[in-house]
Design a protein around this motif. Sequence first.
Motif, PDB file in Angstrom:
ATOM      1  N   GLU A   1       2.709  13.822   4.116  1.00  0.00           N
ATOM      2  CA  GLU A   1       1.805  14.075   5.249  1.00  0.00           C
ATOM      3  C   GLU A   1       0.383  13.579   4.970  1.00  0.00           C
ATOM      4  O   GLU A   1      -0.443  13.540   5.876  1.00  0.00           O
ATOM      5  CB  GLU A   1       1.818  15.569   5.628  1.00  0.00           C
ATOM      6  N   GLU A   2       0.109  13.216   3.743  1.00  0.00           N
ATOM      7  CA  GLU A   2      -1.261  12.777   3.435  1.00  0.00           C
ATOM      8  C   GLU A   2      -1.414  11.261   3.417  1.00  0.00           C
ATOM      9  O   GLU A   2      -2.524  10.741   3.321  1.00  0.00           O
ATOM     10  CB  GLU A   2      -1.693  13.348   2.087  1.00  0.00           C
TER      11      GLU A   2
ATOM     12  N   ASP B   1      -4.749   8.683   3.654  1.00  0.00           N
ATOM     13  CA  ASP B   1      -5.101   7.819   2.518  1.00  0.00           C
ATOM     14  C   ASP B   1      -5.235   6.376   2.988  1.00  0.00           C
ATOM     15  O   ASP B   1      -6.163   5.663   2.610  1.00  0.00           O
ATOM     16  CB  ASP B   1      -4.001   7.860   1.439  1.00  0.00           C
ATOM     17  N   LEU B   2      -4.282   5.977   3.830  1.00  0.00           N
ATOM     18  CA  LEU B   2      -4.270   4.597   4.312  1.00  0.00           C
ATOM     19  C   LEU B   2      -5.523   4.309   5.149  1.00  0.00           C
ATOM     20  O   LEU B   2      -6.156   3.258   5.008  1.00  0.00           O
ATOM     21  CB  LEU B   2      -3.003   4.362   5.143  1.00  0.00           C
ATOM     22  N   ARG B   3      -5.898   5.266   5.976  1.00  0.00           N
ATOM     23  CA  ARG B   3      -7.111   5.088   6.794  1.00  0.00           C
ATOM     24  C   ARG B   3      -8.330   4.863   5.903  1.00  0.00           C
ATOM     25  O   ARG B   3      -9.138   3.976   6.143  1.00  0.00           O
ATOM     26  CB  ARG B   3      -7.332   6.331   7.656  1.00  0.00           C
ATOM     27  N   GLN B   4      -8.422   5.663   4.854  1.00  0.00           N
ATOM     28  CA  GLN B   4      -9.584   5.537   3.954  1.00  0.00           C
ATOM     29  C   GLN B   4      -9.594   4.192   3.229  1.00  0.00           C
ATOM     30  O   GLN B   4     -10.633   3.574   3.072  1.00  0.00           O
ATOM     31  CB  GLN B   4      -9.553   6.650   2.916  1.00  0.00           C
ATOM     32  N   VAL B   5      -8.404   3.777   2.803  1.00  0.00           N
ATOM     33  CA  VAL B   5      -8.315   2.502   2.098  1.00  0.00           C
ATOM     34  C   VAL B   5      -8.691   1.356   3.047  1.00  0.00           C
ATOM     35  O   VAL B   5      -9.413   0.439   2.683  1.00  0.00           O
ATOM     36  CB  VAL B   5      -6.900   2.340   1.496  1.00  0.00           C
ATOM     37  N   TYR B   6      -8.256   1.437   4.294  1.00  0.00           N
ATOM     38  CA  TYR B   6      -8.603   0.403   5.271  1.00  0.00           C
ATOM     39  C   TYR B   6     -10.099   0.392   5.579  1.00  0.00           C
ATOM     40  O   TYR B   6     -10.665  -0.646   5.886  1.00  0.00           O
ATOM     41  CB  TYR B   6      -7.803   0.593   6.566  1.00  0.00           C
ATOM     42  N   GLU B   7     -10.724   1.578   5.503  1.00  0.00           N
ATOM     43  CA  GLU B   7     -12.180   1.600   5.705  1.00  0.00           C
ATOM     44  C   GLU B   7     -12.887   0.827   4.593  1.00  0.00           C
ATOM     45  O   GLU B   7     -13.861   0.125   4.820  1.00  0.00           O
ATOM     46  CB  GLU B   7     -12.690   3.036   5.664  1.00  0.00           C
ATOM     47  N   LEU B   8     -12.364   1.002   3.379  1.00  0.00           N
ATOM     48  CA  LEU B   8     -12.952   0.299   2.236  1.00  0.00           C
ATOM     49  C   LEU B   8     -12.644  -1.189   2.257  1.00  0.00           C
ATOM     50  O   LEU B   8     -13.422  -2.001   1.782  1.00  0.00           O
ATOM     51  CB  LEU B   8     -12.385   0.871   0.934  1.00  0.00           C
TER      52      LEU B   8
ATOM     53  N   ARG C   1      -4.069  -0.645  -3.575  1.00  0.00           N
ATOM     54  CA  ARG C   1      -2.754  -0.031  -3.834  1.00  0.00           C
ATOM     55  C   ARG C   1      -2.898   1.077  -4.865  1.00  0.00           C
ATOM     56  O   ARG C   1      -2.316   2.146  -4.734  1.00  0.00           O
ATOM     57  CB  ARG C   1      -1.777  -1.099  -4.330  1.00  0.00           C
ATOM     58  N   ALA C   2      -3.711   0.817  -5.900  1.00  0.00           N
ATOM     59  CA  ALA C   2      -3.924   1.851  -6.921  1.00  0.00           C
ATOM     60  C   ALA C   2      -4.625   3.068  -6.310  1.00  0.00           C
ATOM     61  O   ALA C   2      -4.304   4.216  -6.630  1.00  0.00           O
ATOM     62  CB  ALA C   2      -4.742   1.281  -8.071  1.00  0.00           C
ATOM     63  N   LEU C   3      -5.576   2.824  -5.407  1.00  0.00           N
ATOM     64  CA  LEU C   3      -6.308   3.944  -4.800  1.00  0.00           C
ATOM     65  C   LEU C   3      -5.404   4.809  -3.929  1.00  0.00           C
ATOM     66  O   LEU C   3      -5.675   5.986  -3.732  1.00  0.00           O
ATOM     67  CB  LEU C   3      -7.481   3.427  -3.962  1.00  0.00           C
ATOM     68  N   MET C   4      -4.337   4.208  -3.405  1.00  0.00           N
ATOM     69  CA  MET C   4      -3.394   4.960  -2.562  1.00  0.00           C
ATOM     70  C   MET C   4      -2.751   6.116  -3.330  1.00  0.00           C
ATOM     71  O   MET C   4      -2.268   7.059  -2.726  1.00  0.00           O
ATOM     72  CB  MET C   4      -2.298   4.042  -2.020  1.00  0.00           C
ATOM     73  N   SER C   5      -2.733   6.033  -4.649  1.00  0.00           N
ATOM     74  CA  SER C   5      -2.144   7.134  -5.418  1.00  0.00           C
ATOM     75  C   SER C   5      -3.183   8.227  -5.708  1.00  0.00           C
ATOM     76  O   SER C   5      -2.884   9.193  -6.391  1.00  0.00           O
ATOM     77  CB  SER C   5      -1.533   6.605  -6.722  1.00  0.00           C
ATOM     78  N   ARG C   6      -4.408   8.063  -5.168  1.00  0.00           N
ATOM     79  CA  ARG C   6      -5.475   9.042  -5.401  1.00  0.00           C
ATOM     80  C   ARG C   6      -5.617   9.362  -6.887  1.00  0.00           C
ATOM     81  O   ARG C   6      -5.503  10.508  -7.309  1.00  0.00           O
ATOM     82  CB  ARG C   6      -5.165  10.349  -4.656  1.00  0.00           C
TER      83      ARG C   6
ATOM     84  N   LEU D   1       0.834  -1.205   0.000  1.00  0.00           N
ATOM     85  CA  LEU D   1       0.000   0.000   0.000  1.00  0.00           C
ATOM     86  C   LEU D   1       0.873   1.261   0.000  1.00  0.00           C
ATOM     87  O   LEU D   1       0.595   2.212  -0.735  1.00  0.00           O
ATOM     88  CB  LEU D   1      -0.948  -0.012   1.203  1.00  0.00           C
ATOM     89  N   TYR D   2       1.946   1.241   0.797  1.00  0.00           N
ATOM     90  CA  TYR D   2       2.844   2.402   0.810  1.00  0.00           C
ATOM     91  C   TYR D   2       3.440   2.644  -0.570  1.00  0.00           C
ATOM     92  O   TYR D   2       3.582   3.782  -1.011  1.00  0.00           O
ATOM     93  CB  TYR D   2       3.979   2.200   1.820  1.00  0.00           C
ATOM     94  N   LEU D   3       3.774   1.552  -1.265  1.00  0.00           N
ATOM     95  CA  LEU D   3       4.336   1.726  -2.616  1.00  0.00           C
ATOM     96  C   LEU D   3       3.324   2.390  -3.539  1.00  0.00           C
ATOM     97  O   LEU D   3       3.674   3.202  -4.391  1.00  0.00           O
ATOM     98  CB  LEU D   3       4.749   0.370  -3.198  1.00  0.00           C
ATOM     99  N   GLY D   4       2.050   2.043  -3.352  1.00  0.00           N
ATOM    100  CA  GLY D   4       1.000   2.671  -4.172  1.00  0.00           C
ATOM    101  C   GLY D   4       0.943   4.172  -3.948  1.00  0.00           C
ATOM    102  O   GLY D   4       0.576   4.929  -4.843  1.00  0.00           O
TER     103      GLY D   4
END
Length: 238
Positions: free
Chosen positions: A111-112, A116-123, A150-155, A101-104
Motif C-alpha cells: 500500500e505504500e 514512494d513512486l510519486r516521491q521518486v517521480y518528483e525527484l 530504484r534504490a530509493l524505492m526501497s526506502r 522502479l517497482y522491482l526496487g
Amino acid sequence: MREPVLAITELTVQYGGIRAVDGASFQVAEGELVAIIGANGAGKSSTLRAIAGLAPVAGGDILLDGVSIRGVPAHELPRRGLALIPEGRRVFADLSVLDNLYLGGYSRPREEIAGDLRQVYELFPILRERSHQAAGTLSGGEQQMLAIARALMSRPRILLLDEPSLGLAPVIVQQVFSLLRHLRERGVTILLVEQNARLALEAAERGYIMHTGRIVLSGPARELAKNPEVRERYFGTA
Ligand code: ATP
C-alpha cells in the motif's frame, strides 16, 4: 552523539592472497553524505561490496543501526535497509523504467508503493516522462538516475553508491552530483565511493581517503578539499 547508521570497524577484505581492504574503520551518521575517495585499486569498491555482502570479509565488523550484518546474505540486506548502486549502474535493460522502479520497491508494503513512486517521480521528473520506455534505451545519465531512483524505492536506511560518475559526460556528472546534494538536503544517508575527489568532496559533509586498503586521512570534506596533499594527489589537473 547520534548512533551511526553505519559503523565499520577494522574491515578486512581478502581475495585469496590479495588483501584489498586492510583494517578500515569509518562511520556514517544519519542524514550524512560521506565520501570515500582514493585512486584506482585503493579498495573502495571492495569496501562497498563487503558492506553489501558481495565481497569476502576476512576480519572486522559491519554494524547497521548498531546490529552486525557481517555474514548476512546479500539478498537479505535490502530488507534491512541497505541499498547498493553498483559501479556501471546495471538497470534491467529490457524492462520498462516503471518496472525497474517497482522491482526496487519489492520489499516495501504494497500500500505504500504508490506514494514512494510519486516521491521518486518528483525527484526525477524525467523518469516519469520515460516510465514506459525500456530502461536500456535511456542515456547513460538517465540510467544512473534510474539506478538511484530504484534504490530509493526501497526506502533505504543508507544508500551505497559506487562511482556514480564513471563513464558519464562531464555535464551529466554535474547533474548526478547536484542530485546527490539534493538528496543530502532531504536527509537521505549516503556513502559514496568516488575517484572524482573534487566533486565528491564538494557534495559530501565528511570524507575518508583510502590508500592501499587503509584509511589514511579523514575529516570534514571542506577541509580535505583544501588539503594541499589531497589536492595534489587526487584532484588531477582539472
Ligand atoms: P576501482 O576504482 O578501480 O574500482 P577500487 O578502489 O574500488 O578501485 P577495488 O576494486 O576494491 O579498488 O580493488 C582493490 C584491490 O583488490 C585491487 O588490487 C584489485 O585488483 C583487487 N580485487 C578487486 N576485486 C577482486 C576480485 N574479485 N578478486 C581478486 N582481486 C580483486
